[in-house]
Write a protein that holds these residues in place. Sequence first.
Motif, PDB file in Angstrom:
ATOM      1  N   ALA A  60      13.728  31.645  23.055  1.00 18.38           N
ATOM      2  CA  ALA A  60      12.783  30.557  22.808  1.00 18.38           C
ATOM      3  C   ALA A  60      11.402  31.198  22.706  1.00 18.38           C
ATOM      4  N   LEU A  61      10.702  30.942  21.629  1.00 20.58           N
ATOM      5  CA  LEU A  61       9.379  31.527  21.416  1.00 20.58           C
ATOM      6  C   LEU A  61       8.314  30.453  21.637  1.00 20.58           C
ATOM      7  N   LYS A  62       7.535  30.653  22.689  1.00 18.56           N
ATOM      8  CA  LYS A  62       6.471  29.698  23.031  1.00 18.56           C
ATOM      9  C   LYS A  62       5.170  30.178  22.387  1.00 18.56           C
ATOM     10  N   VAL A  63       4.606  29.362  21.510  1.00 17.54           N
ATOM     11  CA  VAL A  63       3.410  29.728  20.753  1.00 17.54           C
ATOM     12  C   VAL A  63       2.219  28.954  21.304  1.00 17.54           C
ATOM     13  N   LEU A  64       1.229  29.684  21.834  1.00 14.65           N
ATOM     14  CA  LEU A  64       0.050  29.064  22.446  1.00 14.65           C
ATOM     15  C   LEU A  64      -1.191  29.434  21.645  1.00 14.65           C
ATOM     16  N   PHE A  65      -2.064  28.464  21.429  1.00 14.65           N
ATOM     17  CA  PHE A  65      -3.283  28.708  20.652  1.00 14.65           C
ATOM     18  C   PHE A  65      -4.417  29.133  21.576  1.00 14.65           C
ATOM     19  N   LYS A  66      -4.985  30.313  21.298  1.00 10.76           N
ATOM     20  CA  LYS A  66      -6.051  30.858  22.139  1.00 10.76           C
ATOM     21  C   LYS A  66      -7.237  29.907  22.256  1.00 10.76           C
ATOM     22  N   SER A  67      -7.599  29.259  21.145  1.00  9.77           N
ATOM     23  CA  SER A  67      -8.762  28.362  21.152  1.00  9.77           C
ATOM     24  C   SER A  67      -8.570  27.210  22.125  1.00  9.77           C
ATOM     25  N   GLN A  68      -7.344  26.664  22.179  1.00  8.62           N
ATOM     26  CA  GLN A  68      -7.058  25.553  23.092  1.00  8.62           C
ATOM     27  C   GLN A  68      -7.013  26.022  24.542  1.00  8.62           C
ATOM     28  N   LEU A  69      -6.467  27.224  24.767  1.00 11.94           N
ATOM     29  CA  LEU A  69      -6.429  27.795  26.120  1.00 11.94           C
ATOM     30  C   LEU A  69      -7.847  28.013  26.638  1.00 11.94           C
ATOM     31  N   LYS A  70      -8.705  28.542  25.759  1.00 12.22           N
ATOM     32  CA  LYS A  70     -10.089  28.824  26.144  1.00 12.22           C
ATOM     33  C   LYS A  70     -10.866  27.543  26.373  1.00 12.22           C
ATOM     34  N   GLN A  71     -10.663  26.558  25.476  1.00 13.16           N
ATOM     35  CA  GLN A  71     -11.372  25.278  25.588  1.00 13.16           C
ATOM     36  C   GLN A  71     -11.035  24.570  26.896  1.00 13.16           C
ATOM     37  N   SER A  72      -9.779  24.666  27.312  1.00 14.38           N
ATOM     38  CA  SER A  72      -9.342  24.012  28.561  1.00 14.38           C
ATOM     39  C   SER A  72      -9.499  24.915  29.781  1.00 14.38           C
ATOM     40  N   GLN A  73     -10.006  26.126  29.555  1.00 21.86           N
ATOM     41  CA  GLN A  73     -10.260  27.085  30.635  1.00 21.86           C
ATOM     42  C   GLN A  73      -9.009  27.361  31.477  1.00 21.86           C
ATOM     43  N   VAL A  74      -7.900  27.613  30.793  1.00 19.96           N
ATOM     44  CA  VAL A  74      -6.640  27.888  31.501  1.00 19.96           C
ATOM     45  C   VAL A  74      -6.112  29.293  31.194  1.00 19.96           C
ATOM     46  N   GLU A  75      -6.981  30.162  30.682  1.00 16.15           N
ATOM     47  CA  GLU A  75      -6.541  31.533  30.394  1.00 16.15           C
ATOM     48  C   GLU A  75      -6.027  32.221  31.659  1.00 16.15           C
ATOM     49  N   HIS A  76      -6.716  31.992  32.777  1.00 21.84           N
ATOM     50  CA  HIS A  76      -6.291  32.609  34.040  1.00 21.84           C
ATOM     51  C   HIS A  76      -4.921  32.104  34.457  1.00 21.84           C
ATOM     52  N   GLN A  77      -4.610  30.821  34.155  1.00 22.19           N
ATOM     53  CA  GLN A  77      -3.293  30.273  34.480  1.00 22.19           C
ATOM     54  C   GLN A  77      -2.206  30.972  33.672  1.00 22.19           C
ATOM     55  N   LEU A  78      -2.475  31.228  32.399  1.00 17.86           N
ATOM     56  CA  LEU A  78      -1.492  31.914  31.561  1.00 17.86           C
ATOM     57  C   LEU A  78      -1.256  33.335  32.052  1.00 17.86           C
TER      58      LEU A  78
END
Length: 235
Positions: free
Chosen positions: A56-74
């Motif tokens: 299963a390939l989970k595709v995450l968009f960097k812009s959305q991760l950054k906007q929601s400030q969840v990069e540290h969670q990833l």
Amino acid sequence: MAIATELRSEEEKASPHSQEKKRWILSDFDIGKPLGRGKFGHVYLAREKTSNHIVALKVLFKSQLKQSQVEHQLRREVEIQSHLRHPNILRLYGYFYDQTRVYLILEYATKGELYKELQRCKHFSERRSATYIASLASGLIYLHGKHVIHRDIKPENLLIGSQGELKIADFGWSVHTTNRRRTMCGTLDYLPPEMVEKTEHDYHVDIWSLGILCYEFLYGVPPFEAKEHSETYRR
């Protein structure tokens, strides 16, 4: 780029071909049907071309991760899940990234989300519920032995493998700790009193969620569910 740089060392440890220090790219995979969608991206069925391994390939968009400030969670999710090896915990094989997206290479749970199965069946028999709870308990014992708290155990984060076995997934709220925590996270219907009241909590929060799920499996709804959040809090 920060998220990609900090995750790079984890890729070498997590990849099934880590001894070759494999650098995955999207063209290494044949992309199939969509399996689901989340807040930050989508999950697709995929085949790794060299090994023919289905993932299963989970595709995450960097812009959305950054906007929601969840990069540290990833980062935390990858660091934790990549080191876990248990039949009732979904494997994270590795990850890669490009200019706009981060890709997580995950074990494919062929029978999908437990949430959808529960919706289809309305509720489970005592035997089936007991089997699921035993599997979930086994996975949690392993996690807690590794000093990992999941903190978001709910039907949407549980998958079913090819043999009908339960797989704990989605480690976005998980934390590796031997100390007590204060962060309120997870989904209200499954939160224990200490989280609702924002007091200190530890691995017992997962045990509470296990009890909530046991009730839900048997009756089809979580015990404190209500139309309004305030009523759920009160219950």
